[in-house]
Design an enzyme around this catalytic site. Structure first.
Site, mmCIF file in Angstrom:
data_model
loop_
_atom_site.group_PDB
_atom_site.id
_atom_site.type_symbol
_atom_site.label_atom_id
_atom_site.label_comp_id
_atom_site.label_asym_id
_atom_site.label_seq_id
_atom_site.Cartn_x
_atom_site.Cartn_y
_atom_site.Cartn_z
ATOM 1 N N GLY A 45 10.835 -46.578 37.854
ATOM 2 C CA GLY A 45 9.413 -46.250 37.995
ATOM 3 C C GLY A 45 8.941 -46.855 39.303
ATOM 4 N N GLN A 50 3.230 -49.786 45.759
ATOM 5 C CA GLN A 50 4.424 -50.609 45.999
ATOM 6 C C GLN A 50 5.116 -50.237 47.313
ATOM 7 O OE1 GLN A 50 5.950 -49.805 41.716
ATOM 8 N NE2 GLN A 50 6.919 -51.723 42.351
ATOM 9 N N CYS A 95 10.413 -55.261 37.867
ATOM 10 C CA CYS A 95 9.610 -54.498 38.832
ATOM 11 C C CYS A 95 10.225 -54.647 40.224
ATOM 12 C CB CYS A 95 8.173 -55.031 38.831
ATOM 13 S SG CYS A 95 7.075 -54.189 39.983
ATOM 14 N N LEU A 96 10.331 -53.553 40.944
ATOM 15 C CA LEU A 96 10.918 -53.602 42.290
ATOM 16 C C LEU A 96 10.118 -54.526 43.208
ATOM 17 C CD1 LEU A 96 11.870 -49.849 42.779
ATOM 18 C CD2 LEU A 96 13.420 -51.769 42.415
ATOM 19 N N HIS A 137 3.178 -49.697 32.579
ATOM 20 C CA HIS A 137 3.535 -50.621 33.675
ATOM 21 C C HIS A 137 3.090 -50.034 35.019
ATOM 22 C CE1 HIS A 137 6.421 -53.408 35.874
ATOM 23 N NE2 HIS A 137 6.161 -52.486 36.788
ATOM 24 N N GLU A 138 3.354 -48.724 35.220
ATOM 25 C CA GLU A 138 3.021 -48.099 36.525
ATOM 26 C C GLU A 138 1.517 -47.884 36.672
ATOM 27 O OE1 GLU A 138 6.910 -48.504 37.406
ATOM 28 O OE2 GLU A 138 5.147 -48.244 38.688
ATOM 29 N N HIS A 141 -0.176 -50.868 37.934
ATOM 30 C CA HIS A 141 -0.078 -51.031 39.393
ATOM 31 C C HIS A 141 -1.270 -50.373 40.085
ATOM 32 C CE1 HIS A 141 3.738 -52.978 40.384
ATOM 33 N NE2 HIS A 141 4.409 -52.180 39.596
HETATM 34 C C1 LIG Z 1 17.790 -57.880 41.688
HETATM 35 C C2 LIG Z 1 16.682 -57.025 41.184
HETATM 36 O O1 LIG Z 1 15.543 -57.158 41.535
HETATM 37 O O2 LIG Z 1 17.028 -56.075 40.248
HETATM 38 C C3 LIG Z 1 16.071 -55.142 39.876
HETATM 39 C C4 LIG Z 1 14.850 -55.437 39.267
HETATM 40 C C5 LIG Z 1 14.007 -54.388 38.842
HETATM 41 C C6 LIG Z 1 14.428 -53.075 39.050
HETATM 42 C C7 LIG Z 1 13.600 -51.922 38.637
HETATM 43 C C8 LIG Z 1 12.507 -52.041 37.898
HETATM 44 C C9 LIG Z 1 11.735 -50.827 37.555
HETATM 45 O O3 LIG Z 1 12.084 -49.723 37.897
HETATM 46 N N1 LIG Z 1 10.598 -51.028 36.845
HETATM 47 C C10 LIG Z 1 9.744 -49.928 36.485
HETATM 48 C C11 LIG Z 1 8.772 -50.364 35.432
HETATM 49 C C12 LIG Z 1 9.430 -50.533 34.107
HETATM 50 C C13 LIG Z 1 9.768 -51.784 33.656
HETATM 51 C C14 LIG Z 1 10.352 -51.943 32.412
HETATM 52 C C15 LIG Z 1 10.588 -50.846 31.604
HETATM 53 C C16 LIG Z 1 10.251 -49.597 32.062
HETATM 54 C C17 LIG Z 1 9.695 -49.429 33.330
HETATM 55 C C18 LIG Z 1 15.625 -52.785 39.691
HETATM 56 C C19 LIG Z 1 16.421 -53.832 40.122
HETATM 57 O O4 LIG Z 1 17.536 -53.597 40.856
HETATM 58 C C20 LIG Z 1 18.740 -53.517 40.175
HETATM 59 C C21 LIG Z 1 19.937 -53.384 41.048
HETATM 60 O O5 LIG Z 1 18.758 -53.546 38.956
HETATM 61 CO CO LIG Z 2 6.351 -52.406 38.858
#
Ligand SMILES: CC(=O)Oc1ccc(/C=C/C(=O)NCCc2ccccc2)cc1OC(C)=O
Ligand SMILES: [Co+2]
Length: 178
Positions: A45, A50, A95-96, A137-138, A141
């Site tokens: 997401g 962001q 969260c990114l 969550h989004e 933001h």
């Molecule tokens: C090292 C690091 O930061 O790892 C990450 C952390 C978050 C994310 C992505 C988070 C994300 O897309 N969140 C969207 C919102 C959401 C949160 C929980 C459930 C549904 C939607 C990706 C990462 O990178 C890897 C390689 O996994």
């Molecule tokens: Co986020």
């Protein structure tokens, strides 16, 4: 356009995102660039704030049952409004914009959302489970709210302490190889 993910504690993440009025080529270019950034960073997401655009635009691309993230399940939401919400669910969120931190957050189990697609057509979606969590969550933001803002006082203190440690380690490792 190459987009960079804005990371906590950047103040821009607290901005309120503005309503999208024009469903034009510029919006479509932003959506495409956001998608590339989200996928490249392994996100499921992403909200426009962001990547530095304070517009009410967000993407959702929840992996399917065999953990594939196909573009067919990509949802582009513009000017979303939650019209119904019920129940409670706890999910470990990430969260990114807050890299390497994952915390349990309580959200509504089910939400109904009205939004517009990239052409401006009004759509309605009812979501439960991971999609419902991601939508909430989004949309947070878009109001300048991060998942870490929803933590209890003690859990927030734990996050701040750990975050400072990780940032110091990052700086140290950068200097070492500078
Ligand atoms: C090292 C690091 O930061 O790892 C990450 C952390 C978050 C994310 C992505 C988070 C994300 O897309 N969140 C969207 C919102 C959401 C949160 C929980 C459930 C549904 C939607 C990706 C990462 O990178 C890897 C390689 O996994
Ligand atoms: Co986020």
């Amino acid at each position: 356009m190459k987009l960079t993910i804005v990371e906590y504690p950047d103040k821009r993440l607290k901005e309120k995102s503005k309503i999208v009025e024009k469903f034009d080529e510029e919006l479509h270019k932003l959506l495409e660039a956001m998608y590339a950034s989200m996928i490249e960073s392994n996100g499921i997401g992403l909200a426009a704030i962001q990547v530095g655009y304070a517009k009410q635009v967000l993407l959702l691309n929840i992996p399917d049952d065999n953990d594939e993230q196909s573009r067919d399940s990509l949802i582009e939401m513009i000017n979303p409004i939650i019209t119904q919400s019920e129940g409670e669910t706890i999910y470990q969120e990430g969260c990114l914009s807050v890299p390497s931190f994952y915390e349990d957050v309580s959200r509504f189990e089910r939400v109904c959302v009205n939004y517009q697609d990239r052409e401006g057509n009004t759509k309605t979606i009812e979501a439960t489970g991971l999609l419902s969590v991601a939508i909430q969550h989004e949309i947070d933001h878009l109001h300048g709210v991060l998942f870490i803002d929803k933590l209890s006082y003690s859990r927030r203190k734990k996050f701040e302490k750990e975050y400072k440690k990780v940032q110091k380690e990052k700086k140290l490792s950068k200097n070492q190889f500078a």
